[in-house]
Write a protein that holds these residues in place. Sequence first.
Motif, PDB file in Angstrom:
ATOM      1  N   LEU A 182      -6.225  20.545 -47.174  1.00 48.41           N
ATOM      2  CA  LEU A 182      -6.375  19.259 -46.858  1.00 48.41           C
ATOM      3  C   LEU A 182      -7.875  18.893 -46.801  1.00 48.41           C
ATOM      4  CD1 LEU A 182      -3.528  18.709 -44.129  1.00 48.41           C
ATOM      5  CD2 LEU A 182      -3.644  17.814 -46.659  1.00 48.41           C
ATOM      6  N   GLY A 183      -8.565  19.927 -46.201  1.00 46.47           N
ATOM      7  CA  GLY A 183      -9.969  19.894 -46.140  1.00 46.47           C
ATOM      8  C   GLY A 183     -10.779  19.716 -47.513  1.00 46.47           C
ATOM      9  N   ILE A 184     -10.593  20.432 -48.375  1.00 45.45           N
ATOM     10  CA  ILE A 184     -10.998  20.402 -49.837  1.00 45.45           C
ATOM     11  C   ILE A 184     -10.444  19.090 -50.367  1.00 45.45           C
ATOM     12  CG2 ILE A 184     -11.123  21.273 -52.122  1.00 45.45           C
ATOM     13  CD1 ILE A 184     -10.781  24.204 -51.051  1.00 45.45           C
ATOM     14  N   GLY A 185      -9.291  18.661 -50.337  1.00 47.11           N
ATOM     15  CA  GLY A 185      -8.749  17.327 -50.960  1.00 47.11           C
ATOM     16  C   GLY A 185      -9.283  16.439 -50.567  1.00 47.11           C
ATOM     17  N   LEU A 186      -9.489  16.251 -49.171  1.00 50.52           N
ATOM     18  CA  LEU A 186      -9.895  15.123 -48.281  1.00 50.52           C
ATOM     19  C   LEU A 186     -11.641  15.043 -48.753  1.00 50.52           C
ATOM     20  CD1 LEU A 186      -9.741  12.493 -46.460  1.00 50.52           C
ATOM     21  CD2 LEU A 186     -10.119  14.520 -44.695  1.00 50.52           C
ATOM     22  N   ALA A 187     -12.306  16.133 -48.855  1.00 52.59           N
ATOM     23  CA  ALA A 187     -13.473  15.858 -49.268  1.00 52.59           C
ATOM     24  C   ALA A 187     -13.888  15.551 -50.456  1.00 52.59           C
ATOM     25  CB  ALA A 187     -14.299  17.295 -48.937  1.00 52.59           C
ATOM     26  N   LEU A 188     -12.896  15.852 -51.463  1.00 54.50           N
ATOM     27  CA  LEU A 188     -13.096  15.565 -52.858  1.00 54.50           C
ATOM     28  C   LEU A 188     -12.729  14.026 -53.033  1.00 54.50           C
ATOM     29  CD1 LEU A 188     -11.513  18.710 -55.050  1.00 54.50           C
ATOM     30  CD2 LEU A 188     -14.032  17.645 -55.089  1.00 54.50           C
ATOM     31  N   ALA A 189     -11.654  13.714 -52.348  1.00 52.90           N
ATOM     32  CA  ALA A 189     -11.473  12.194 -52.597  1.00 52.90           C
ATOM     33  C   ALA A 189     -12.280  11.282 -52.069  1.00 52.90           C
ATOM     34  CB  ALA A 189      -9.973  11.682 -51.782  1.00 52.90           C
ATOM     35  N   VAL A 190     -12.954  11.674 -50.899  1.00 61.38           N
ATOM     36  CA  VAL A 190     -14.109  10.458 -50.316  1.00 61.38           C
ATOM     37  C   VAL A 190     -14.979  10.635 -51.097  1.00 61.38           C
ATOM     38  CG1 VAL A 190     -15.469  10.301 -48.401  1.00 61.38           C
ATOM     39  CG2 VAL A 190     -13.140  10.904 -47.932  1.00 61.38           C
ATOM     40  N   SER A 191     -15.453  12.054 -51.466  1.00 58.76           N
ATOM     41  CA  SER A 191     -16.794  11.944 -52.702  1.00 58.76           C
ATOM     42  C   SER A 191     -16.543  11.304 -53.875  1.00 58.76           C
ATOM     43  CB  SER A 191     -17.200  13.462 -52.831  1.00 58.76           C
ATOM     44  OG  SER A 191     -17.259  14.157 -51.383  1.00 58.76           O
ATOM     45  N   ALA A 192     -15.252  11.334 -54.395  1.00 58.45           N
ATOM     46  CA  ALA A 192     -14.955  10.784 -55.663  1.00 58.45           C
ATOM     47  C   ALA A 192     -15.151   9.453 -55.393  1.00 58.45           C
ATOM     48  CB  ALA A 192     -13.876  11.079 -56.195  1.00 58.45           C
ATOM     49  N   TRP A 193     -14.702   8.497 -54.382  1.00 62.21           N
ATOM     50  CA  TRP A 193     -14.683   7.200 -53.909  1.00 62.21           C
ATOM     51  C   TRP A 193     -16.202   6.752 -53.894  1.00 62.21           C
ATOM     52  CZ3 TRP A 193     -16.433   4.647 -49.708  1.00 62.21           C
ATOM     53  CH2 TRP A 193     -16.103   3.250 -49.700  1.00 62.21           C
ATOM     54  N   GLN A 194     -16.890   7.623 -53.321  1.00 67.51           N
ATOM     55  CA  GLN A 194     -18.357   7.156 -53.177  1.00 67.51           C
ATOM     56  C   GLN A 194     -19.026   7.045 -54.428  1.00 67.51           C
ATOM     57  OE1 GLN A 194     -19.743  10.211 -50.477  1.00 67.51           O
ATOM     58  NE2 GLN A 194     -19.334   8.980 -48.743  1.00 67.51           N
ATOM     59  N   LEU A 195     -18.507   8.054 -55.435  1.00 69.72           N
ATOM     60  CA  LEU A 195     -19.155   8.210 -56.984  1.00 69.72           C
ATOM     61  C   LEU A 195     -18.762   6.724 -57.678  1.00 69.72           C
ATOM     62  CD1 LEU A 195     -20.738   9.556 -58.870  1.00 69.72           C
ATOM     63  CD2 LEU A 195     -18.553  10.791 -59.506  1.00 69.72           C
ATOM     64  N   ALA A 196     -17.477   6.653 -57.446  1.00 65.08           N
ATOM     65  CA  ALA A 196     -17.116   5.465 -58.239  1.00 65.08           C
ATOM     66  C   ALA A 196     -17.678   4.310 -57.555  1.00 65.08           C
ATOM     67  CB  ALA A 196     -15.473   5.449 -58.101  1.00 65.08           C
ATOM     68  N   SER A 197     -17.998   3.944 -56.525  1.00 68.72           N
ATOM     69  CA  SER A 197     -18.530   2.854 -56.016  1.00 68.72           C
ATOM     70  C   SER A 197     -20.156   2.762 -56.209  1.00 68.72           C
ATOM     71  CB  SER A 197     -18.608   2.778 -54.545  1.00 68.72           C
ATOM     72  OG  SER A 197     -18.869   3.663 -53.834  1.00 68.72           O
ATOM     73  N   LEU A 198     -20.846   4.177 -56.544  1.00 64.65           N
ATOM     74  CA  LEU A 198     -22.113   4.209 -56.602  1.00 64.65           C
ATOM     75  C   LEU A 198     -22.422   3.730 -58.026  1.00 64.65           C
ATOM     76  CD1 LEU A 198     -24.881   4.901 -55.413  1.00 64.65           C
ATOM     77  CD2 LEU A 198     -24.421   7.425 -55.947  1.00 64.65           C
ATOM     78  N   LEU A 199     -21.706   4.235 -59.223  1.00 65.86           N
ATOM     79  CA  LEU A 199     -22.174   4.303 -60.552  1.00 65.86           C
ATOM     80  C   LEU A 199     -22.231   2.960 -61.069  1.00 65.86           C
ATOM     81  CD1 LEU A 199     -19.757   7.128 -62.204  1.00 65.86           C
ATOM     82  CD2 LEU A 199     -22.196   6.903 -61.891  1.00 65.86           C
ATOM     83  N   PRO A 200     -21.688   1.735 -60.727  1.00 62.23           N
ATOM     84  CA  PRO A 200     -21.925   0.415 -61.275  1.00 62.23           C
ATOM     85  C   PRO A 200     -23.472   0.050 -60.790  1.00 62.23           C
ATOM     86  CG  PRO A 200     -19.770   0.609 -60.246  1.00 62.23           C
ATOM     87  CD  PRO A 200     -20.360   1.688 -59.921  1.00 62.23           C
ATOM     88  N   GLU A 201     -24.003   0.384 -59.923  1.00 68.97           N
ATOM     89  CA  GLU A 201     -25.228   0.214 -59.586  1.00 68.97           C
ATOM     90  C   GLU A 201     -26.355   0.472 -60.603  1.00 68.97           C
ATOM     91  OE1 GLU A 201     -26.191   1.519 -55.816  1.00 68.97           O
ATOM     92  OE2 GLU A 201     -24.425   0.503 -54.607  1.00 68.97           O
ATOM     93  N   GLY A 246     -33.697  14.866 -54.459  1.00 67.26           N
ATOM     94  CA  GLY A 246     -33.206  13.674 -54.242  1.00 67.26           C
ATOM     95  C   GLY A 246     -32.277  13.364 -55.048  1.00 67.26           C
ATOM     96  N   VAL A 247     -31.273  14.175 -55.506  1.00 68.70           N
ATOM     97  CA  VAL A 247     -29.868  13.652 -56.430  1.00 68.70           C
ATOM     98  C   VAL A 247     -28.939  13.134 -55.384  1.00 68.70           C
ATOM     99  CG1 VAL A 247     -28.152  14.392 -57.872  1.00 68.70           C
ATOM    100  CG2 VAL A 247     -30.564  15.582 -58.144  1.00 68.70           C
ATOM    101  N   PRO A 248     -28.362  11.868 -55.701  1.00 70.94           N
ATOM    102  CA  PRO A 248     -27.514  11.428 -54.961  1.00 70.94           C
ATOM    103  C   PRO A 248     -26.297  12.106 -54.768  1.00 70.94           C
ATOM    104  CG  PRO A 248     -28.271   9.645 -56.266  1.00 70.94           C
ATOM    105  CD  PRO A 248     -28.783  11.015 -56.805  1.00 70.94           C
ATOM    106  N   LEU A 249     -25.577  12.120 -53.536  1.00 67.43           N
ATOM    107  CA  LEU A 249     -24.292  12.792 -53.285  1.00 67.43           C
ATOM    108  C   LEU A 249     -24.493  14.353 -53.526  1.00 67.43           C
ATOM    109  CD1 LEU A 249     -21.673  10.504 -55.033  1.00 67.43           C
ATOM    110  CD2 LEU A 249     -22.374  10.528 -52.655  1.00 67.43           C
ATOM    111  N   PRO A 250     -25.370  15.055 -52.839  1.00 67.55           N
ATOM    112  CA  PRO A 250     -25.417  16.333 -52.869  1.00 67.55           C
ATOM    113  C   PRO A 250     -24.249  17.178 -52.481  1.00 67.55           C
ATOM    114  CG  PRO A 250     -26.848  15.671 -51.121  1.00 67.55           C
ATOM    115  CD  PRO A 250     -26.399  14.701 -51.954  1.00 67.55           C
ATOM    116  N   ILE A 251     -23.408  16.554 -51.352  1.00 69.41           N
ATOM    117  CA  ILE A 251     -22.497  17.093 -50.662  1.00 69.41           C
ATOM    118  C   ILE A 251     -21.381  17.321 -51.839  1.00 69.41           C
ATOM    119  CG2 ILE A 251     -20.739  17.281 -48.915  1.00 69.41           C
ATOM    120  CD1 ILE A 251     -22.711  16.124 -47.291  1.00 69.41           C
ATOM    121  N   LEU A 252     -21.002  16.378 -52.519  1.00 71.88           N
ATOM    122  CA  LEU A 252     -19.924  16.286 -53.535  1.00 71.88           C
ATOM    123  C   LEU A 252     -20.233  17.365 -54.570  1.00 71.88           C
ATOM    124  CD1 LEU A 252     -17.682  15.240 -55.094  1.00 71.88           C
ATOM    125  CD2 LEU A 252     -19.030  13.598 -56.121  1.00 71.88           C
TER     126      LEU A 252
END
Length: 370
Positions: free
Chosen positions: A86-105, A229-235
């Motif tokens: 659950l920890g890995i799955g939740l972290a991946l899901a949140v990070s992937a959502w952040q990435l999807a919202s960031l790329l259109p910029e 300075g690369v975005p989303l280093p935790i992901l």
Amino acid sequence: MSEPSTSAAAPPSWSIPRGLIVLLSLAAGVVAIAGLKVFSGIVGPFFLALMLTIAVQPLQGWAQRRGWSAWVGMVIALLAVVGILLGIGLALAVSAWQLASLLPEYGDKLNALLDNARGLLSDLGISSDQIQKVLDGIDVGKVAEFVEQLLGGVLGVFSNLFFVLALLLFMAVDGMTMDKRMTVVQGQRPAIAGALLSFAEGTRKYLVVSTVFGAIVAVIDGGALWLMGVPLPILWALLSFITNYIPNIGFVIGVIPPALLALLDSGPVLMIWVIVVYSVINFVIQSIIQPKFVGDAVGLSVTVTFLSLVFWAWVIGALGALLAIPLTLLVKALLLDIDPSTRWADVLIGAPLPKKVPEEQAREREAERP
């Protein structure tokens, strides 16, 4: 006196030629592989649950040695696995959502990069029609789709989480009596018990080694990306940790998404720095240090580990790439270690060589004779 009968020395009339045995074995192998590929959606989660159950089995033994109930050990082991998943799955899901919202910029920056690439190709003498054909289909949406597909293979491991958790529950319940069952098997079929115990021990050693080195790589990669300075280093650190379980080419898969994002965020210079830093860090750790520990733990050569990666990824998919080594250990236990007459093949696929080969031992015995 009657003449001795020679019929006992003759081969039985029903004996199958060795060549036919080989052909039948190959045919059975093809059928088995085809079946695994067809049912990969079930086989993959089953093997994932099996590997996780083997990994936490010592927790049940630890609880029983302390005098606790077998049910307590089962609950501890199950909670440990569920927490990890659950920890890995939740972290991946949140990070992937952040990435999807960031790329259109990054749409404008991608268009600027394409203009620069168009000018460079034009300076090299490539016609504008050829350039247009190459660059027309490139946009930030397709880049986002590529990155999401790459992450989708990892997220797919956790997509059937309910099925995996159900399997874990049932296997954890069975694990309460597994030690006693293996004791019975060892008394009746010691070769089979030895092969299965060797598989479980090798799997645990491999998971421990890969987890430790994966954590080291994730911390170093994540820290380096944060400093650059690369975005989303935790992901990307989490992706490095997961891809560390993929032998030989794991870091290549892990470097692609942060390198592309660095290109969109700050240009080709930062992308090159990301690739260089990843290559240095992961080459030293994953290509020089880690294979020594993995080879000692599982007894598989570098060539066999790479072929196992290709084979299991083809059969099961992304989950097969993550579980390539444990699956190969299971096949090795069932086909080679289970039969004492075939254990000689272990040396050919990467088992440690004996300190003295038989010829050296024979010469030493000969020299000791008076």
